[in-house]
Design a protein around this motif. Sequence first.
Motif: not given
Ligand code: COA
Length: 415
Positions: A246, A347, A242-243, A280-282, A350, A277-278, A352, A284
């Motif tokens: 990815a 979404i 998750l950090h 490389g996306f999303g 990021n 989760k996919v 990664d 905080r």
């Molecule tokens: N793919 C699909 N859905 C995603 C997503 C992803 N990569 N990232 C977030 N979402 C969705 C979640 O399922 C959630 O949906 P919901 O509200 O319907 O349950 C919503 O977006 C919020 O996600 P959440 O995981 O609660 O946000 P967070 O702030 O806790 O998490 C991350 C942030 C980075 C942990 C999360 O986006 C993630 O796991 N990303 C994938 C791992 C990654 O690329 N990490 C590198 C970070 S630089």
Amino acid sequence: MKGDTRKISEDYMDEESQLCELDRSKTYKGLVGLYVDESKITFIDGMQGKLYFRGYPLEDLVNNSNFEEVAYLLIYGELPTKQEYEIFKNELNQERNLPDNIITILKSFPRNTTRIELLRTSISALSLYDPDDYMYTQEANIRKGIRIIAKIPTILAFSHRIQSNQPLVEPSNDLSHAGNYYYMMTGRKPSNEFERAFDKILICHSDHSINSSTFSCRVTVSTLSDIYSGITSAIGTLRGPLHGGANERVIRLMLEEIKKKENVIPWVKKKLEKKEKVMGFGHRVYKTWDPRALILRELSREFWEKEEKGAIDKIPDREHEKHRGNIDNIFEMTEILTDYIIKTKNIYPNVDLYSAGLLHVLGIPTPLFTPLFAASRSAGWVAHAIEQLKDNKLIRPRLRYIGKLDKKYMKIEKR
Ligand code: COA
């Protein structure tokens, strides 16, 4: 130059304070939106997708600076003069070698161990050989920090080459931090364009405010433990997918699962249907494009275009050569994925997502993707450890207890 600077806008603070207003009846799971301290190192504007190191926009640093200068900026708070820069660069250069005992333990580790675990364990061991191990002044912490930043690339390159039965490549004093790091990993001195791209990747990853690993680092040093312990904690935290983990997962799914452009949409639909989760996306903090992803996206586009035209440095042992013919252009597959996820889920990618395809085309061995994040982020971790210690308060939040109380103890024979 004071007239050119500005403070964070009041609108931004209003928006942020609404998000972060503390309500003592609420539990802030994941500490979402909470400020735990004040900092002068990095500002992330998650609404506008902007990132600043010590007030300088990331884009300006990427276009004009290099990793050594950015590391200096993060640690000391100001850009160096020419003389300060030369001294700092020379200090990093002089500290690239590892104690023989560290090389011996690197050789003793089990095979098929992830490089990030090897790094975590080696940094912990390295403190035992640091001449300042029991010195805790700010000057000693900076000296230790410089040693850590300088030695991480050597640890990573050596551990990877030991694990893959290749001869070690000793650090070269005539190369920049990025150039030497690339050289030790791959055994080839990089062309100017490869070195510059790799340097930009290092700058983009060098700090990101209080992300999970930096938080770990600050928590550890807030107990007045040492900086090596802080960075060991940070590396352990970065390891998770998750950090920092990815980017390695992104490239694996491109190479082993998606492979062709026509597979991208069916693959991602299935993934989202299963609520997975996919990678490389999303993010905080970012609610729009991550500016680091935008920078690496353009670099990735440039290098993949050259790759298509056969105009890129030929690297015979690049993992890409093994997949040639079986895998479509990774940049183009990434673009299809991005377009679909932004349109359907809103979404954004990021850092990664685009670093994965870029590192791959530059010939960086895949097992070194996650630890590369640690190599760059070490500059930020050192800066944060020093900032934490300047005005320290033990970081010790609370957990809301939701279990039962006053339960009756029952003897073991009766349970
Ligand atoms: N793919 C699909 N859905 C995603 C997503 C992803 N990569 N990232 C977030 N979402 C969705 C979640 O399922 C959630 O949906 P919901 O509200 O319907 O349950 C919503 O977006 C919020 O996600 P959440 O995981 O609660 O946000 P967070 O702030 O806790 O998490 C991350 C942030 C980075 C942990 C999360 O986006 C993630 O796991 N990303 C994938 C791992 C990654 O690329 N990490 C590198 C970070 S630089």
